[in-house]
Design an enzyme around this catalytic site. Structure first.
Site, short mmCIF file in Angstrom:
data_model
loop_
_atom_site.label_atom_id
_atom_site.label_comp_id
_atom_site.label_asym_id
_atom_site.label_seq_id
_atom_site.Cartn_x
_atom_site.Cartn_y
_atom_site.Cartn_z
N ALA A 90 0.77 -1.45 -0.08
CA ALA A 90 0.01 0.10 0.04
C ALA A 90 1.00 1.32 -0.13
CB ALA A 90 -0.90 -0.29 1.31
N ALA A 91 0.17 2.20 -0.64
CA ALA A 91 0.99 3.54 -0.57
C ALA A 91 -0.05 4.49 -0.92
CB ALA A 91 1.86 3.37 -2.49
N GLY A 99 3.23 8.06 3.50
CA GLY A 99 4.11 6.85 3.34
C GLY A 99 3.37 5.65 3.00
N GLN A 100 4.44 4.34 2.59
CA GLN A 100 3.80 3.04 2.66
C GLN A 100 3.98 1.74 3.23
OE1 GLN A 100 6.01 4.41 -1.15
NE2 GLN A 100 8.14 3.15 -0.32
N VAL A 101 3.88 1.34 3.37
CA VAL A 101 3.78 -0.33 3.87
C VAL A 101 4.61 -1.82 3.45
CG1 VAL A 101 2.35 -1.91 5.09
CG2 VAL A 101 1.67 0.65 4.76
N LYS A 121 5.12 -0.02 8.07
CA LYS A 121 5.35 2.01 7.91
C LYS A 121 6.04 2.54 7.46
CE LYS A 121 1.42 3.89 8.91
NZ LYS A 121 0.23 4.75 8.52
N ASP A 148 -10.46 7.13 11.81
CA ASP A 148 -10.56 7.16 9.75
C ASP A 148 -10.58 5.88 8.87
OD1 ASP A 148 -9.58 7.86 7.85
OD2 ASP A 148 -7.49 7.47 7.98
#
Length: 737
Positions: free
Chosen positions: A206-207, A211-213, A228, A360
């Site tokens: 995921a991006a 940030g990205q994972v 992350k 969220d």
């Protein structure tokens, strides 16, 4: 997007020419009015004040440095201002980028305003879409700002809100080599020493904008984890954009004060949002949020919050347990329906019991695990609500259900939705009209959280509504949950599903919650009289038994078809959580016991006297025998109000003994109740009590009867009954004299 830094002279010439060209074209070939020229010249001067600030040669070394040193790790306006005030050319570069993207849109908007087209629905829709696309081009800070505006009906209208809710912060990933360098810098050793399966060839799962994972495995425990990693230079990027946005906020503020009657504090609004956004840059804060909420939901067995690995977490790196499952957005309708109810339970526990809520819950952050549980991810954004605000929110819902609109307006003032000096005489009728239309009759059943929010937003431009930041997050979270639920179940009612939690919160309110104690009294004392029917409904609801046959928004008078077991209701009533309720109910139970006792005693005395009167005169007892019975019958007489009260109690007891009748019982009919009949379920502590249930209840009731709370309550009720009986005797004697 990047641009070469222009010198002030070139910049001045370019900016003046472009602004003047746009202003000239905006006049549409006709001269602008004096007020319009004043508006545009004010905007022009404000922009130039920012753009044409002179460079200080002494700051050139600072300008060239790209270090984050000097920027705060928590949001601090003064420090951020000081940092970027010393870097004017970088500020101008970013400001020009924003202006180059924004001016075409703003010019078109100004033309629409001048020609009156801005009021056409199709033009509003087109401009709202363009606004969303503009924010996307401007980058992550502006995307997040747009997402914040998407839940602010006090700032933008519904057309813009609908478009902004489509904003997505998914972006292409940055190079894995950069991520590995960040991990080494943050954790003090190469990623290869900590994780298996995280190499230069690894791809992100995921991006997003911040940030990205990556999915990999801990070398030490072989546990699958999600890592992350924050994008490079995010602290400078976000803080610079916040600095620029603040400049625009001041321009908007100045414009508003000079040319309109509105008094929205745009700078304060920006600061309130910016504080939360800035926190998202610190993964230590997210880790703390995740640990806290994992603890809060430990007893909610159907919900999973991933474990945080603190040893491998820092400001820019977050390592958590990897959750296997499917995203809720890809699940079938039945799965969405069941999991959303789990989610609602978790969110109400967070909101009403603890005041700290994951804010969220978009579909990508909610997952179904293989064992059917709901997993909640991403705790960068968390809403915190203090006790008083939580109690006021519950009280507002109760006032809504009772259609007590003056109280709703007063709640809104206390919650800071309306200013203290608001004209109540103007606001109450508007509130009553919009809420009556939303909640009337059968239509109320179809009212949902989002539609009601839209209705209220529709009047937000007639009245000075403002949405506190904490409530904006609640709207966002519950609105998303409701949207997911409605996709799986078109008849889903968020407020009705929340009713058991509201009931428990009200019933368990203690002396430290005067707001909820007053709300409980308002529920139970309908029109100033105690309502056993409402007590029945509330007690059943608190244990999860809710009436589904009603069309009302929340119906405190509806008796559920299936009712709670008596032993569970008694345990609740005499448990620690029922202390405040027992104090409130002591006098009512004493009143019921007193009136019931008098009813039975008086009717028994009348029955004996009637039988005596049937005897032949020579067999009748002497007058001395009749006098006590006649006195008892006289003293035990109930007046009209007392008789109505007992009839209402008996009616509820009748419904409790026959729950199936509740569905069709809009109001109680006491004509068929046998004289003197008193159900063991007088107050609705559970459903009807059959002989079999009484036999089953006997052994389980013994430990309950031995509790000191039961003994103390019985003594206090007996004392109150004795006082009532003495008062009744004295009153009757006085009347006889």
């Amino acid at each position: 997007m990047s641009t070469a830094v222009a010198t002030p002279s070139v910049l001045e010439d370019k900016t003046l020419r472009e602004l003047d060209d746009r202003l000239a074209s905006s006049s549409g070939g006709q001269g602008m009015s004096t007020s319009e020229l004043a508006v545009m010249n004010q905007v022009r001067r404000s922009l130039l004040d920012v753009l044409l600030s002179k460079d200080d040669p002494a700051l050139r070394g600072i300008e060239e440095a790209s270090s984050e040193e000097g920027l705060p790790l928590t949001y601090d306006v003064d420090i951020i201002n000081s940092y970027w005030d010393r870097r004017p050319s970088k500020v101008r570069t970013r400001l020009l980028e924003v202006l180059n993207e924004s001016l075409p849109f703003l010019t078109a908007l100004f033309l629409d305003w001048r020609t009156g087209k801005i009021f056409l629905p199709e033009v509003q829709a087109a401009r709202a879409k363009e606004f969303r696309e503009l924010l996307t081009r401007l980058g992550p800070t502006f995307v997040k700002f747009g997402q914040a505006l998407s839940i602010r009906p006090d700032v933008v209208n519904q057309v813009i809100m609908d478009q902004l809710q489509l904003l997505c912060d998914a972006v292409p990933p940055f190079p894995t080599a950069v991520a590995l360098d960040t991990i080494q810098e943050e954790l003090g050793q190469p990623a290869s020493r900590i994780f298996e399966g995280l190499t230069l060839q690894s791809e992100t799962v995921a991006a997003a904008s911040l940030g990205q994972v990556y999915k990999c495995r801990l070398r030490s425990s072989k546990q699958d984890v999600a890592v992350k990693v924050q994008r490079p230079d995010m602290l400078r990027t976000i803080s610079l954009d916040l600095y620029v946005l603040r400049k625009f906020a001041y321009i908007a503020q100045d414009f508003q004060e000079k040319f309109t009657a509105q008094r929205t504090d745009y700078a304060a609004l920006l600061n309130a949002w910016a504080g939360g956004t800035y926190k998202e840059l610190d993964y230590n804060n997210e880790a703390m949020n995740q640990r806290t909420i994992r603890g809060l939901l430990a007893n909610v067995t159907d919900v999973v919050v991933p474990e945080v690995y603190d040893k491998y977490t820092s400001r820019k790196v977050l390592t958590t347990e990897w959750i296997v499952g499917e995203k809720l957005e890809t699940s079938d309708a039945e799965t969405v329906k069941s999991l959303t109810k789990m989610g609602l339970e978790a969110y109400l526990v967070m909101l009403l019991e603890h005041g700290k809520m994951h804010a969220d819950p978009h579909p990508g952050n909610l997952m179904k695990t293989p064992d059917g549980r709901l997993a909640i991810l991403d705790f960068g954004l968390v809403a915190e609500i203090d006790r008083r605000e939580r109690d006021l929110l519950v009280a507002t819902l109760i006032h809504l259900a009772n259609k007590n609109y003056p109280a709703v307006v007063e709640d809104s003032v206390q919650l800071d939705f309306l200013p203290q000096d608001v004209d109540r005489s103007f606001i109450v009728p508007i509130t009553a009209r919009i809420l009556n239309e939303a909640l009337q009759g059968g239509g109320a059943k179809k009212v949902n959280f989002q539609s009601l929010a839209r209705d209220l937003a529709g009047v937000s431009f007639q009245i000075p509504v403002r949405i506190p930041p904490y409530f904006a997050l609640i709207i966002r979270a519950l609105g998303v949950l409701e949207g997911l639920a409605l996709a799986g179940d078109p008849d889903f009612q968020l407020v009705a599903e929340s009713y058991p939690w509201v009931s428990r919160r009200v019933l368990t309110a203690g002396d430290d919650s005067p707001i909820l104690k007053d709300a409980l009294s308002e529920i139970l004392y309908k029109d100033g009289e105690f309502s056993a029917r409402r007590f029945n409904s509330l007690m059943n609801s608190a244990q999860g038994y809710v009436a589904h046959h009603t069309d009302a928004f929340v119906d405190f008078d509806a008796i559920p078809e299936e009712q709670a077991p008596v032993d569970g209701a008694l345990t609740f009533f005499f448990g620690p959580q029922g202390e405040g309720l027992r104090r409130l109910m002591k006098d009512e139970i004493a009143k019921i016991a007193d009136l019931s006792g008098n009813l039975v005693a008086g009717r028994a005395a009348q029955a004996v006297l009637s039988q005596v009167d049937l005897l032949p005169p020579f067999l009748r007892p002497p007058r001395l025998f009749r006098a006590p019975l006649e006195s008892l019958a006289y003293v035990s007489q109930l007046d009209e109000g007392e008789q109505d009260y007992i009839n209402s109690i008996l009616a509820v007891a009748s419904l409790a003994a026959n729950p199936g009748a509740a569905a069709g019982a809009a109001s109680a009919d006491t004509s068929g109740i046998a004289e003197g009949s008193l159900s063991p379920s007088l107050l609705g502590l559970g459903g009807g009590v059959s002989p079999d249930e009484l036999r089953r209840l006997g052994p389980s009731a013994l430990p309950l009867l031995a509790k000191p709370e039961v003994r103390d309550f019985a003594v206090s009720v007996a004392d109150a009954v004795a006082r009532r009986m003495a008062s009744r005797v004295l009153r009757r004697v006085a009347q006889a004299i």
